[in-house]
Design a protein around this motif. Structure first.
Motif, short mmCIF file in Angstrom:
data_model
loop_
_atom_site.label_atom_id
_atom_site.label_comp_id
_atom_site.label_asym_id
_atom_site.label_seq_id
_atom_site.Cartn_x
_atom_site.Cartn_y
_atom_site.Cartn_z
N LYS A 170 30.38 0.30 -16.68
CA LYS A 170 29.04 0.26 -16.92
C LYS A 170 28.68 -0.92 -15.88
O LYS A 170 29.20 -1.90 -16.06
CB LYS A 170 28.79 0.21 -18.35
CG LYS A 170 28.63 1.06 -19.20
CD LYS A 170 28.56 1.08 -20.53
CE LYS A 170 27.16 1.50 -20.87
NZ LYS A 170 26.86 1.10 -22.27
N PRO A 171 27.59 -0.90 -15.39
CA PRO A 171 26.84 -2.08 -14.71
C PRO A 171 26.80 -3.20 -15.61
O PRO A 171 26.24 -2.94 -16.61
CB PRO A 171 25.79 -1.65 -14.09
CG PRO A 171 25.40 -0.49 -14.60
CD PRO A 171 26.63 0.22 -15.34
N SER A 172 26.83 -4.55 -15.08
CA SER A 172 26.50 -5.62 -16.02
C SER A 172 24.83 -5.82 -16.32
O SER A 172 24.11 -5.23 -15.31
CB SER A 172 27.12 -7.03 -15.22
OG SER A 172 26.42 -7.96 -15.77
N ASN A 173 24.67 -6.32 -17.30
CA ASN A 173 23.17 -6.57 -17.55
C ASN A 173 22.52 -7.76 -16.60
O ASN A 173 21.44 -7.79 -16.43
CB ASN A 173 22.73 -6.93 -19.00
CG ASN A 173 22.86 -5.63 -19.76
OD1 ASN A 173 22.64 -4.63 -19.49
ND2 ASN A 173 23.27 -5.89 -21.25
N TRP A 174 23.72 -8.37 -15.94
CA TRP A 174 23.36 -9.63 -15.30
C TRP A 174 23.20 -8.94 -13.77
O TRP A 174 24.28 -9.38 -12.94
CB TRP A 174 24.24 -10.74 -15.27
CG TRP A 174 24.04 -11.37 -16.43
CD1 TRP A 174 25.04 -11.06 -17.75
CD2 TRP A 174 23.23 -12.33 -16.97
NE1 TRP A 174 24.58 -11.83 -18.72
CE2 TRP A 174 23.62 -12.71 -18.24
CE3 TRP A 174 22.24 -12.91 -16.43
CZ2 TRP A 174 22.68 -13.70 -19.11
CZ3 TRP A 174 21.48 -13.99 -16.95
CH2 TRP A 174 21.86 -14.09 -18.40
N ASN A 175 22.17 -8.30 -13.31
CA ASN A 175 21.80 -7.69 -12.20
C ASN A 175 20.28 -8.08 -11.78
O ASN A 175 19.77 -8.37 -12.45
CB ASN A 175 22.40 -6.31 -11.91
CG ASN A 175 21.71 -5.43 -13.01
OD1 ASN A 175 20.24 -5.50 -13.00
ND2 ASN A 175 21.98 -4.74 -13.70
N LEU A 176 20.27 -7.94 -10.32
CA LEU A 176 19.02 -8.15 -9.63
C LEU A 176 17.92 -7.35 -10.45
O LEU A 176 16.66 -8.00 -10.57
CB LEU A 176 19.05 -7.77 -8.19
CG LEU A 176 17.74 -8.04 -7.30
CD1 LEU A 176 17.27 -9.67 -7.72
CD2 LEU A 176 17.85 -7.77 -5.93
N PRO A 177 17.70 -6.09 -10.69
CA PRO A 177 16.96 -5.39 -11.21
C PRO A 177 16.33 -6.00 -12.69
O PRO A 177 15.18 -6.12 -12.98
CB PRO A 177 17.44 -3.97 -11.52
CG PRO A 177 18.11 -3.74 -10.24
CD PRO A 177 19.11 -5.25 -10.33
N ASN A 178 17.50 -6.19 -13.31
CA ASN A 178 17.03 -6.93 -14.79
C ASN A 178 16.50 -8.27 -14.79
O ASN A 178 15.83 -8.72 -15.58
CB ASN A 178 18.39 -6.72 -15.65
CG ASN A 178 18.78 -5.58 -16.04
OD1 ASN A 178 17.89 -4.53 -15.79
ND2 ASN A 178 20.10 -5.33 -16.76
N VAL A 179 17.04 -9.17 -13.63
CA VAL A 179 16.39 -10.43 -13.43
C VAL A 179 14.90 -10.17 -13.13
O VAL A 179 14.03 -10.97 -13.50
CB VAL A 179 17.22 -11.29 -12.53
CG1 VAL A 179 16.52 -12.40 -11.68
CG2 VAL A 179 18.73 -11.41 -12.93
N LEU A 180 14.72 -9.29 -12.19
CA LEU A 180 13.21 -9.03 -11.81
C LEU A 180 12.35 -8.60 -12.97
O LEU A 180 11.24 -9.26 -13.15
CB LEU A 180 13.06 -7.82 -10.94
CG LEU A 180 13.73 -8.45 -9.27
CD1 LEU A 180 13.77 -7.06 -8.52
CD2 LEU A 180 12.83 -9.29 -8.49
N THR A 181 13.07 -7.81 -13.81
CA THR A 181 12.17 -7.45 -14.94
C THR A 181 12.02 -8.40 -16.00
O THR A 181 10.93 -8.71 -16.24
CB THR A 181 12.86 -6.46 -15.79
OG1 THR A 181 12.84 -5.14 -14.84
CG2 THR A 181 12.48 -5.76 -17.02
N SER A 182 12.89 -9.15 -15.83
CA SER A 182 12.63 -10.46 -16.95
C SER A 182 11.87 -11.59 -16.42
O SER A 182 11.21 -12.00 -17.25
CB SER A 182 14.23 -11.15 -17.23
OG SER A 182 15.18 -10.35 -17.58
N LEU A 183 11.78 -11.75 -15.13
CA LEU A 183 10.92 -12.60 -14.42
C LEU A 183 9.44 -12.01 -14.63
O LEU A 183 8.61 -12.71 -14.70
CB LEU A 183 11.18 -12.78 -12.82
CG LEU A 183 12.38 -13.51 -12.70
CD1 LEU A 183 12.66 -13.68 -11.15
CD2 LEU A 183 12.14 -15.08 -13.17
#
Length: 189
Positions: free
Chosen positions: A16-29
């Motif tokens: 499973k991919p880590s939650n610490w990835n670029l798409p999730n960072v963009l969503t969080s931002l």
């Protein structure tokens, strides 16, 4: 040479991919910048509000494209991305109501549909049925975003009517797609 981690992953299929990835960072931002966006609208800094809204909406498209292309779709992203979308659109519509440029009835209709369908989709998911976004739903998002952007952009007074027309079109597509989701679900049951 394989490591213990490689051996553990090889037997269980794809990791499973880590939650610490670029798409999730963009969503969080996107979520973190919503209060800044609201402050810009309410303080009358329309160009900055327009620019930030455009960037935030672009990250919505970008995070999804990156997640799918790189296999970085996560449970966090599946939950946080729609929350970010609804939070940004809610903040934009309510802010436009507060500054007096958008009729309140438009916000009520859009948010009633948005939150109603979201709750319904969650209920369907709890019952084991995934309701994917429709093409009409994607058109709805584009029209809502364009309409909000037109209201945010400090355009000449003659643009008030085209902005209102685009918003009315967004409201119509919002209502029709909401009804379509429910009719399709009824047909499949």
């Amino acid at each position: 040479m394989t490591t213990p981690k490689d051996s553990a992953n090889s037997g269980s299929g794809a990791a499973k991919p880590s939650n610490w990835n670029l798409p999730n960072v963009l969503t969080s931002l996107r979520i973190l910048f919503i209060p800044v966006f609201v402050w810009l609208v309410l303080s009358g800094q329309q160009w900055w509000a327009f620019g930030l809204f455009a960037v935030l909406m672009a990250t919505d498209k970008l995070d999804g494209d990156i997640a799918r292309a790189r296999g970085l779709v996560t449970d966090f992203g599946k939950i946080a991305d729609p929350i970010a979308d609804k939070a940004l659109m809610t903040a934009a519509l309510v802010s436009l109501n507060i500054i007096g440029v958008l009729p309140v009835w438009i916000t009520v209709v859009i948010l009633f549909r948005e939150f109603g369908i979201t709750l319904w989709r969650m209920w369907m998911l709890r019952n084991g049925k995934v309701v994917p976004a429709s093409k009409g739903g994607k058109l709805k998002t584009v029209l809502q975003s364009l309409a909000v952007a037109l209201y945010l952009c400090p355009l000449p007074g003659w643009m008030d009517i085209p902005s209102y027309v685009v918003m009315l079109l967004a409201v119509a597509v919002t209502v029709v797609t909401g009804a379509q989701y429910l009719m399709d679900a009824r047909r499949h049951n």
